[in-house]
Enzyme design. Structure first.
Site, PDB file in Angstrom:
ATOM      1  N   SER A 275      53.047   0.777  -1.168  1.00  0.00           N
ATOM      2  CA  SER A 275      53.820   1.863  -1.800  1.00  0.00           C
ATOM      3  C   SER A 275      55.279   1.452  -2.020  1.00  0.00           C
ATOM      4  O   SER A 275      55.834   1.651  -3.113  1.00  0.00           O
ATOM      5  CB  SER A 275      53.738   3.158  -0.975  1.00  0.00           C
ATOM      6  OG  SER A 275      54.106   2.930   0.363  1.00  0.00           O
ATOM      7  N   HIS A 305      45.683   1.692   2.622  1.00  0.00           N
ATOM      8  CA  HIS A 305      47.102   1.992   2.894  1.00  0.00           C
ATOM      9  C   HIS A 305      47.191   3.446   3.389  1.00  0.00           C
ATOM     10  O   HIS A 305      46.597   3.790   4.400  1.00  0.00           O
ATOM     11  CB  HIS A 305      47.890   1.709   1.607  1.00  0.00           C
ATOM     12  CG  HIS A 305      49.390   1.778   1.737  1.00  0.00           C
ATOM     13  ND1 HIS A 305      50.057   1.621   2.918  1.00  0.00           N
ATOM     14  CD2 HIS A 305      50.355   1.997   0.794  1.00  0.00           C
ATOM     15  CE1 HIS A 305      51.361   1.730   2.720  1.00  0.00           C
ATOM     16  NE2 HIS A 305      51.571   1.972   1.437  1.00  0.00           N
ATOM     17  N   HIS A 351      46.494  -4.427  10.613  1.00  0.00           N
ATOM     18  CA  HIS A 351      47.709  -4.340   9.792  1.00  0.00           C
ATOM     19  C   HIS A 351      47.963  -5.667   9.082  1.00  0.00           C
ATOM     20  O   HIS A 351      47.586  -6.721   9.606  1.00  0.00           O
ATOM     21  CB  HIS A 351      48.925  -3.986  10.667  1.00  0.00           C
ATOM     22  CG  HIS A 351      50.061  -3.431   9.866  1.00  0.00           C
ATOM     23  ND1 HIS A 351      51.038  -4.225   9.308  1.00  0.00           N
ATOM     24  CD2 HIS A 351      50.343  -2.161   9.490  1.00  0.00           C
ATOM     25  CE1 HIS A 351      51.874  -3.461   8.636  1.00  0.00           C
ATOM     26  NE2 HIS A 351      51.481  -2.200   8.728  1.00  0.00           N
ATOM     27  N   ARG A 360      54.881   3.159  15.930  1.00  0.00           N
ATOM     28  CA  ARG A 360      54.711   4.510  15.354  1.00  0.00           C
ATOM     29  C   ARG A 360      53.509   5.201  15.997  1.00  0.00           C
ATOM     30  O   ARG A 360      53.468   6.426  16.115  1.00  0.00           O
ATOM     31  CB  ARG A 360      54.531   4.412  13.826  1.00  0.00           C
ATOM     32  CG  ARG A 360      55.725   3.809  13.104  1.00  0.00           C
ATOM     33  CD  ARG A 360      55.440   3.573  11.636  1.00  0.00           C
ATOM     34  NE  ARG A 360      54.351   2.628  11.421  1.00  0.00           N
ATOM     35  CZ  ARG A 360      53.844   2.308  10.229  1.00  0.00           C
ATOM     36  NH1 ARG A 360      54.335   2.865   9.133  1.00  0.00           N
ATOM     37  NH2 ARG A 360      52.859   1.436  10.120  1.00  0.00           N
ATOM     38  N   ASP A 406      48.336   5.296  11.494  1.00  0.00           N
ATOM     39  CA  ASP A 406      47.356   6.294  11.054  1.00  0.00           C
ATOM     40  C   ASP A 406      46.329   6.649  12.122  1.00  0.00           C
ATOM     41  O   ASP A 406      45.665   7.673  12.022  1.00  0.00           O
ATOM     42  CB  ASP A 406      46.636   5.776   9.799  1.00  0.00           C
ATOM     43  CG  ASP A 406      47.610   5.538   8.669  1.00  0.00           C
ATOM     44  OD1 ASP A 406      48.367   6.460   8.351  1.00  0.00           O
ATOM     45  OD2 ASP A 406      47.639   4.418   8.130  1.00  0.00           O
TER      46      ASP A 406
END
Ligand code: AMX
Length: 470
Positions: A275, A305, A351, A360, A406
């Site tokens: 992105s 993604h 990743h 995160r 995620d």
């Protein structure tokens, strides 16, 4: 105006706190408008950074940064350094740093709504743009400026309404962002004629308006699909994260905190991810920030993604549907193998750059431990941390078996009532406007050129390699 409004409201609140009028006036005198105004801060910073880049190019332009191999060309440019991205930097082991600050450091130093609370995303925006940690007053002034820019023209909603209500939320969101483009200041200025040295100013206008408007567009999509189109207006007393939660229909204090954390940690992840890179690439053709960000959203909507945001919760729910909440480790292993054997990836793990657990993920886990330790889906996420990595390692090809951002976000949102997984990537998209929008301002301030790497055919690679071997 925004500065004046916020200063008057702060003066009022200080008077309310029984400080003397003289104290309050003295305090107001110490806050100059340029201290509180992000645009003025940037205006001061940009010439320094332009000089810095010029010097870098002049003194070190020929220094090699690494070798490009055939593997890299074929393998999606993995490991190839080829982009300038100022707002954040990703370390494979440590994870993301926003202008040099790790996530725990941001949680410590960025202003919060209440002491000890999660960082306000406006503070992160200030940090990404200026490289400086803002004061609470600066963040409040920016909050108020963003609210004043949050008006969305009616034709944007009509463009969304032209789509079937069952269209994917990301399709509806990207359509709304495209429609916002009609008001682009950059596009107008470029048509009129504007010197290159001033490109950053209308880019700043567009990026800030984009960041301010995307929660309104995103929540319209949510309310249209899931809440019979009952729209909630912006609340002028709330900060960016709390307002976004409010626009979606959530006024619970914990959900507000979650949204502040969510937006902050999803905002930026250096420049090479699909992105961010797409936004930067499209903007390099001098497409305005709305066009560039809409393109970025279309990349975010891919399952490898940002769509992993939705895929994880859907997958976790399918595990529970098949095996129940009290799933044993053996059952979980079988389910993971079944997923892999059907040709799918385990969403939320792996990743392109990271080689350790994503910080995160870790900060979301800490949030869950603090606010919802007994949630059964949170417990399942914790179990997955133990069970998935050894299986992915056993595959022998996965470079990073550890969870990414995620793997955790869905169960948090689900716990506080935002249960519609197909919508989750839109939240990711809103957050990304902060990182991509910030970098686009710097792209134009630094005069970065059109992006145009060289491509090759297999035939040209084969003949190049033959020549190199002889
Ligand atoms: N499950 C199954 N297989 C996986 C895997 C996973 N979670 N992660 C990697 N692999 C596989 C790849 O598909 C690839 O297989 P192939 O050689 O047969 O094509 C092989 O392992 C090597 O891949 P890699 O070099 O380790 O990763 P990558 O850089 O090619 O891809 C990513 C990275 C994120 C796309 C991948 O790990 C993946 O598909 N993860 C699951 C989806 C996901 O969580 N995406 C979100 C990432 C974070 C984000 O952008 N929001």
């Amino acid at each position: 105006m925004a500065f004046l409004r916020s200063s008057v409201s702060k003066l009022r609140s200080r008077l309310g706190q029984q400080s003397s009028l003289r104290d309050s006036v003295r305090w107001l005198q110490t806050q100059t408008s340029s201290d509180l105004d992000l645009h003025s801060q940037l205006k001061e910073l940009i010439p320094e950074q332009q000089e810095r880049l010029k010097k870098l190019k002049a003194e070190h332009g020929k220094v090699q940064l690494g070798n490009i191999t055939v593997d890299m060309v074929i393998g999606g440019m993995r490991g190839m350094t080829g982009l300038l991205w100022e707002t954040s930097l990703l370390d494979p082991d440590e994870g993301i740093r926003f202008r040099g600050l790790s996530i725990p450091e941001c949680q410590k130093v960025l202003p919060a709504a209440k002491p000890g609370g999660e960082p306000l995303p406006e503070g992160l925006l200030w940090l990404l743009l200026t490289g400086k940690v803002p004061s609470k007053e600066q963040v409040d002034a920016l909050s108020s400026e963003l609210r004043s820019r949050a008006k969305v023209p009616d034709y944007v909603f009509k463009a969304i309404d032209a789509l079937p209500v069952g269209a994917h939320p990301m399709t509806q969101f990207a359509t709304g962002v495209m429609a916002l483009q009609v008001k682009s200041e950059f596009s107008k200025a470029y048509d009129k004629g504007i010197p290159k040295s001033k490109y950053w100013e209308p880019t700043y206008e567009d990026s800030l308006s984009l960041i301010a408007q995307v929660p309104v567009v995103a929540s319209y999509v949510y309310r249209r699909i899931y809440k019979d189109g009952k729209i909630i207006p912006v609340d002028d007393s709330l900060d960016y994260g709390a307002n976004f939660a409010h626009l979606l229909g959530f006024d619970d204090h914990k959900m507000q905190e979650l949204m502040r954390l969510y937006v902050t940690i999803h905002s930026d992840h250096e420049g090479g991810n699909v992105s961010a890179h797409t936004g930067h690439l499209v903007a390099s053709a001098l497409s305005d920030p709305y066009l560039s960000f809409a393109a970025a959203l279309n990349g975010l909507a891919g399952p490898l993604h940002g769509l992993a945001n939705q895929e994880v919760l859907l997958w976790i729910k399918s595990v529970v549907d098949e095996c129940g909440e009290n799933i044993t480790t053996e059952q979980l292993k079988d389910y993971i193998w079944k997923t892999l054997n059907s040709g799918k990836v385990v969403p939320g793990f792996g990743h392109g750059v990271l080689r350790k657990t994503d910080p995160r993920y870790t900060c979301q886990r800490e949030f869950a431990l603090k606010h919802m330790p007994d949630d059964p889906l949170f417990q399942l996420v914790s179990k997955l941390y133990d069970v998935v990595p050894p299986i992915l390692t056993e595959l022998g090809k996965v470079k990073n078996p550890w969870p990414n951002v995620d793997a955790h976000s869905g169960v948090l949102l689900n716990h506080f009532g935002l249960t519609e997984a197909r919508y989750f990537t839109v939240l990711f998209g809103v957050s990304r406007s902060i990182g991509i929008g910030s970098q686009l301002i710097w792209d134009r301030a630094l005069g970065l050129p059109l992006e145009r790497p060289k491509s090759v055919t297999m035939e040209s690679l084969e003949s190049y390699c033959k020549k190199a071997a002889s």
